[in-house]
Scaffold this motif. Structure first.
Motif, PDB file in Angstrom:
ATOM      1  N   ASN A  71     -17.150  -2.922 -95.573  1.00 51.20           N
ATOM      2  CA  ASN A  71     -17.807  -1.686 -96.000  1.00 51.20           C
ATOM      3  C   ASN A  71     -17.346  -1.206 -97.374  1.00 51.20           C
ATOM      4  O   ASN A  71     -18.142  -0.682 -98.154  1.00 51.20           O
ATOM      5  N   ASN A  72     -16.057  -1.389 -97.682  1.00 55.09           N
ATOM      6  CA  ASN A  72     -15.577  -0.917 -98.986  1.00 55.09           C
ATOM      7  C   ASN A  72     -16.220  -1.690-100.132  1.00 55.09           C
ATOM      8  O   ASN A  72     -16.467  -1.136-101.211  1.00 55.09           O
ATOM      9  N   ARG A  75     -19.789  -0.386-100.522  1.00 54.57           N
ATOM     10  CA  ARG A  75     -19.770   0.897-101.228  1.00 54.57           C
ATOM     11  C   ARG A  75     -19.554   0.699-102.731  1.00 54.57           C
ATOM     12  O   ARG A  75     -20.105   1.446-103.553  1.00 54.57           O
ATOM     13  N   LYS A  76     -18.784  -0.297-103.083  1.00 56.91           N
ATOM     14  CA  LYS A  76     -18.532  -0.587-104.495  1.00 56.91           C
ATOM     15  C   LYS A  76     -19.789  -1.133-105.170  1.00 56.91           C
ATOM     16  O   LYS A  76     -20.069  -0.829-106.332  1.00 56.91           O
ATOM     17  N   THR A  79     -22.782   1.922-104.295  1.00 60.45           N
ATOM     18  CA  THR A  79     -22.305   3.265-104.669  1.00 60.45           C
ATOM     19  C   THR A  79     -23.068   4.385-103.944  1.00 60.45           C
ATOM     20  O   THR A  79     -22.992   4.507-102.741  1.00 60.45           O
ATOM     21  N   SER A  80     -23.793   5.212-104.708  1.00 61.58           N
ATOM     22  CA  SER A  80     -24.427   6.405-104.135  1.00 61.58           C
ATOM     23  C   SER A  80     -25.506   6.100-103.099  1.00 61.58           C
ATOM     24  O   SER A  80     -25.863   6.969-102.301  1.00 61.58           O
ATOM     25  N   ARG A  81     -26.002   4.863-103.086  1.00 62.52           N
ATOM     26  CA  ARG A  81     -27.079   4.535-102.152  1.00 62.52           C
ATOM     27  C   ARG A  81     -26.599   4.525-100.700  1.00 62.52           C
ATOM     28  O   ARG A  81     -27.401   4.630 -99.780  1.00 62.52           O
ATOM     29  N   SER A  83     -23.532   6.323 -99.943  1.00 67.81           N
ATOM     30  CA  SER A  83     -22.439   7.302 -99.894  1.00 67.81           C
ATOM     31  C   SER A  83     -22.577   8.298 -98.747  1.00 67.81           C
ATOM     32  O   SER A  83     -21.581   8.875 -98.296  1.00 67.81           O
ATOM     33  N   SER A  84     -23.801   8.526 -98.274  1.00 71.84           N
ATOM     34  CA  SER A  84     -24.002   9.499 -97.198  1.00 71.84           C
ATOM     35  C   SER A  84     -23.723   8.911 -95.814  1.00 71.84           C
ATOM     36  O   SER A  84     -23.731   9.638 -94.814  1.00 71.84           O
ATOM     37  N   TYR A  85     -23.448   7.594 -95.769  1.00 73.23           N
ATOM     38  CA  TYR A  85     -23.220   6.929 -94.482  1.00 73.23           C
ATOM     39  C   TYR A  85     -21.724   6.888 -94.159  1.00 73.23           C
ATOM     40  O   TYR A  85     -20.902   6.541 -95.012  1.00 73.23           O
ATOM     41  N   SER A  86     -21.401   7.229 -92.926  1.00 77.76           N
ATOM     42  CA  SER A  86     -20.027   7.066 -92.468  1.00 77.76           C
ATOM     43  C   SER A  86     -19.779   5.572 -92.264  1.00 77.76           C
ATOM     44  O   SER A  86     -20.723   4.777 -92.259  1.00 77.76           O
ATOM     45  N   ASP A  87     -18.532   5.194 -92.099  1.00 74.52           N
ATOM     46  CA  ASP A  87     -18.232   3.777 -91.877  1.00 74.52           C
ATOM     47  C   ASP A  87     -18.912   3.259 -90.613  1.00 74.52           C
ATOM     48  O   ASP A  87     -19.409   2.126 -90.575  1.00 74.52           O
TER      49      ASP A  87
END
Length: 216
Positions: A71-72, A75-76, A79-81, A83-87
């Motif tokens: 997941n990290n 996210r990298k 990015t913002s696409r 960002s609203s999702y929890s792991d």
């Protein structure tokens, strides 16, 4: 297919990396297409090849599933696409490629709604993404609306090479590009043209540039 580290020359370039027969064949197709478009500076050629190596490893293909990607890293990349999702939510989302790509590419170049993010996910040598880009590149290489109607055509090596070069030229001629004297600078430049200013993609392209040298 077995890879070889044997150096092979392509015009003013020579390989340093390990490539199999199909990859070498496709590198030749791409170099020929660059020459046809007036891209003769060997550092410029390496810059373009570096982006393609980073995106597809010289095998035109549809963007692979991110189901096993940490997941990290997702996210990298996005990015913002995301960002609203929890792991927990992201872990669930990435297991379904259709839903995942429809989310991360929901508003990418002409995609509207529904499954268009998945339908027009990355393909080809430089991972062409977005319905608008499929339409634009189809028109630019003389195929009209064919790529929109049949996205898998983007994975044909000869079509993919034309798309990659035209996409990276951005409507300019090959002779109008910067006169690079460093393969790292060229890789950084074309990474930004292809994927935006992401440091993640730029570093990957620069790393790929080390697989080629100028053949003096």
């Amino acid at each position: 297919m077995k890879k070889s580290t044997k150096k092979e020359k392509f015009g003013k370039l020579e390989t340093k990396g390990s490539f199999d027969r199909e990859q070498r064949k496709n590198i030749s197709i791409i170099v020929d297409e660059m020459e046809k478009n007036g891209i003769t500076n060997p550092y410029t050629q390496i810059g373009i090849l570096s982006v393609i190596d980073k995106e597809s490893g010289f095998i035109p293909q549809g963007e692979i599933s991110y189901a096993t990607t940490p997941n990290n890293r997702i996210r990298k990349i996005f990015t913002s696409r995301v960002s609203s999702y929890s792991d927990e939510e992201l872990t669930k989302l990435k297991k379904d490629p259709k839903k995942f790509f429809s989310v991360v590419y929901a508003k990418t170049v002409g995609n509207q709604s529904g499954d268009e993010g998945y339908i027009y996910r990355g393909r080809g040598f430089n991972q062409l993404t977005g319905k608008g880009n499929y339409k634009k590149m189809g028109e630019k290489i003389g195929m009209g609306n064919e790529l929109v109607q049949n996205p898998e055509l983007v994975n044909d090596p000869k079509i993919a090479s034309k798309i990659a070069i035209q996409f990276l030229l951005k409507g300019k001629s090959g002779k109008s590009l910067p006169d690079f004297d460093s393969k790292e600078d060229a890789a950084s430049y074309f990474s930004e043209v292809n994927s935006g200013g992401s440091s993640f993609y730029r570093e990957a392209a620069i790393k790929s540039s080390k697989k080629f040298d100028v053949n003096d």
